[in-house]
Every structure is written in C-alpha cells, then in structure tokens.
Design a protein around this motif. Structure first.
Motif, PDB file in Angstrom:
ATOM      1  N   ALA A  16       0.833  -1.200   0.000  1.00 16.55           N
ATOM      2  CA  ALA A  16       0.000   0.000   0.000  1.00 16.55           C
ATOM      3  C   ALA A  16       0.872   1.257   0.000  1.00 16.55           C
ATOM      4  O   ALA A  16       0.553   2.250  -0.677  1.00 16.55           O
ATOM      5  CB  ALA A  16      -0.935  -0.010   1.215  1.00 16.55           C
ATOM      6  N   ALA A  17       1.973   1.220   0.745  1.00 14.68           N
ATOM      7  CA  ALA A  17       2.896   2.358   0.768  1.00 14.68           C
ATOM      8  C   ALA A  17       3.564   2.542  -0.590  1.00 14.68           C
ATOM      9  O   ALA A  17       3.793   3.681  -1.029  1.00 14.68           O
ATOM     10  CB  ALA A  17       3.941   2.155   1.853  1.00 14.68           C
ATOM     11  N   ILE A  18       3.868   1.448  -1.264  1.00 14.36           N
ATOM     12  CA  ILE A  18       4.439   1.534  -2.608  1.00 14.36           C
ATOM     13  C   ILE A  18       3.433   2.165  -3.566  1.00 14.36           C
ATOM     14  O   ILE A  18       3.775   3.049  -4.373  1.00 14.36           O
ATOM     15  CB  ILE A  18       4.865   0.132  -3.097  1.00 14.36           C
ATOM     16  N   ALA A  19       2.178   1.733  -3.480  1.00 12.76           N
ATOM     17  CA  ALA A  19       1.140   2.302  -4.346  1.00 12.76           C
ATOM     18  C   ALA A  19       0.959   3.787  -4.069  1.00 12.76           C
ATOM     19  O   ALA A  19       0.775   4.589  -5.003  1.00 12.76           O
ATOM     20  CB  ALA A  19      -0.177   1.555  -4.133  1.00 12.76           C
ATOM     21  N   GLU A  20       1.040   4.176  -2.800  1.00 14.71           N
ATOM     22  CA  GLU A  20       0.926   5.596  -2.454  1.00 14.71           C
ATOM     23  C   GLU A  20       2.085   6.394  -3.030  1.00 14.71           C
ATOM     24  O   GLU A  20       1.898   7.494  -3.555  1.00 14.71           O
ATOM     25  CB  GLU A  20       0.881   5.752  -0.936  1.00 14.71           C
ATOM     26  N   ALA A  21       3.299   5.826  -2.944  1.00 15.00           N
ATOM     27  CA  ALA A  21       4.468   6.514  -3.504  1.00 15.00           C
ATOM     28  C   ALA A  21       4.336   6.673  -5.010  1.00 15.00           C
ATOM     29  O   ALA A  21       4.655   7.725  -5.570  1.00 15.00           O
ATOM     30  CB  ALA A  21       5.737   5.742  -3.154  1.00 15.00           C
ATOM     31  N   ALA A  22       3.851   5.630  -5.684  1.00  9.95           N
ATOM     32  CA  ALA A  22       3.674   5.704  -7.131  1.00  9.95           C
ATOM     33  C   ALA A  22       2.583   6.708  -7.480  1.00  9.95           C
ATOM     34  O   ALA A  22       2.692   7.458  -8.461  1.00  9.95           O
ATOM     35  CB  ALA A  22       3.334   4.330  -7.686  1.00  9.95           C
ATOM     36  N   GLY A  23       1.508   6.755  -6.665  1.00  9.35           N
ATOM     37  CA  GLY A  23       0.438   7.702  -6.917  1.00  9.35           C
ATOM     38  C   GLY A  23       0.905   9.131  -6.761  1.00  9.35           C
ATOM     39  O   GLY A  23       0.539  10.008  -7.552  1.00  9.35           O
ATOM     40  N   ALA A  24       1.732   9.384  -5.738  1.00  7.50           N
ATOM     41  CA  ALA A  24       2.265  10.730  -5.540  1.00  7.50           C
ATOM     42  C   ALA A  24       3.139  11.132  -6.716  1.00  7.50           C
ATOM     43  O   ALA A  24       3.114  12.275  -7.177  1.00  7.50           O
ATOM     44  CB  ALA A  24       3.059  10.787  -4.241  1.00  7.50           C
ATOM     45  N   ARG A  25       3.919  10.181  -7.235  1.00 10.82           N
ATOM     46  CA  ARG A  25       4.765  10.462  -8.390  1.00 10.82           C
ATOM     47  C   ARG A  25       3.920  10.819  -9.606  1.00 10.82           C
ATOM     48  O   ARG A  25       4.204  11.789 -10.319  1.00 10.82           O
ATOM     49  CB  ARG A  25       5.631   9.246  -8.699  1.00 10.82           C
TER      50      ARG A  25
END
Length: 202
Positions: free
Chosen positions: A188-197
């Motif tokens: 979920a944290a990876i998905a959040e990081a990708a979403g922010a990018r």
C-alpha cells in the motif's frame, strides 16, 4: 531519462523481502521504461575502510599517489553512482536490530568529506541535494522506527547528512508475526508513492 540507483544489502538473493519489495517499488515508479536503473548489489562484498584508504582520503586529491588513487577508486565509483541518480532505492533487512555489515561498508565508502559532504563554518553540509530516496525495510520481529530499530533512523540520518532529505520509508516489519498484513501495508505504501509520483507528473 531519469536515473534510479538500487542499493541492495540483503545477504539473501532468494526469498529476500527487501529485494522483492524494492523491485516492486521500482516497477511502480516506472521501471526500465522510464528510468535508467543501476543496481549496486552488496552481496558482492565491499571492503571495510583501512589505513591506506583513510590516508588517501585525507590527502589532497592533487597530491595523491597512484597507490592512493587506487585505494579510493571503488569509493569514487560508488559516489559517482549516487551523484548520477535522481532516485535512490535502498533495501535494508534488519540484522540484529541494525543494518547489515555490507550496507555499513557502503555507507563508509560514500560518506566522504569533499565529495558527498563538506565542513562549513555552520557545521557539515550535504552535497547531494535535490535527490529522493526510498528506504525499503524488512524485519522479522522489530517494529520499524521503534526504540529497538537502530537501522531505519541511522539510514535516514546518513542520507540527510549527505544532503538527501526527501526520504520515504517503506516498511515490511514484524514479518514473523504477521507476514500477510505487513506485506500488504508495504505494498500500500508503494502504491501511495507511485500515486504521488503520478500526481506530480500530471
């Protein structure tokens, strides 16, 4: 094309969660289609600092002998990899509450006065500004950023010391107690990081 430096410190090639999650993160950030990716695998040993290295490092560059230049050659290469990167992904398994010895050896090679930080009248100043880092931490039982986690705050401190203050921790901790839940939280944290990018790129 942007550059990603992946620094992997797990002694395990198979079954390493820090390696696997680092790879997932890099894919989520765009992978090879959008980035040049350099992998520094610390399973290939990096030497500890010794007297020759220290002597060479404290000798002004223009005064170094050929032998001293050779002593610093690997350090120069590792620092060049950092300098070229826009994004750094560091895979960090917790070994006995701290970082693997291989990662400590890498840190000692890249934290160099005059290259990645300098001394000023106001104290040390990091020279690798404008980069972002992701620290992918995996632990069997230690909660990340708890009082007994000496790895995560240490890596964060080192990165800040050399000028990298945009640091995101992706934690897969307490895997022994709750592997499924921990991995789900990390993803979920990876998905959040990708979403922010993606939001920044829009």
């Amino acid at each position: 094309m942007a550059h990603i430096l992946s620094v992997q410190s797990s002694a395990r090639n198979e079954g390493s969660q820090s390696r696997a999650l680092s790879a997932e993160l890099i894919d989520a950030l765009g992978g090879t289609s959008e980035h040049t990716i350099v992998v520094r695998d610390l399973a290939e040993p990096i030497p500890q600092l010794d007297e020759k290295w220290l002597g060479a490092n404290w000798t002004p560059a223009e005064e170094r002998s050929d032998e001293q230049a050779r002593a610093l050659a690997l350090s120069d290469t590792l620092i060049s990899e950092l300098e070229a990167a826009d994004t750094i992904v560091i895979g960090v398994p917790l070994y006995n509450f701290s970082v693997p010895a291989a990662l400590k050896a890498w840190i000692d090679q890249v934290a160099r006065a005059g290259r990645t930080f300098r001394y000023s009248e106001n104290g040390p100043q990091g020279l690798l500004e404008g980069k972002r880092a992701f620290v992918v931490v995996a632990s069997g039982g230690v909660p990340v950023d708890s009082p007994v986690d000496f790895a995560t705050p240490y890596v964060r401190q080192v990165l800040g010391f050399i000028g990298i203050t945009d640091v995101t921790v992706i934690a897969a901790d307490r895997l022994v107690q709750n592997a499924d839940g921990s991995l789900a939280a990390a993803r979920a944290a990876i998905a959040e990081a990708a979403g922010a990018r993606n939001a920044m790129a829009a």
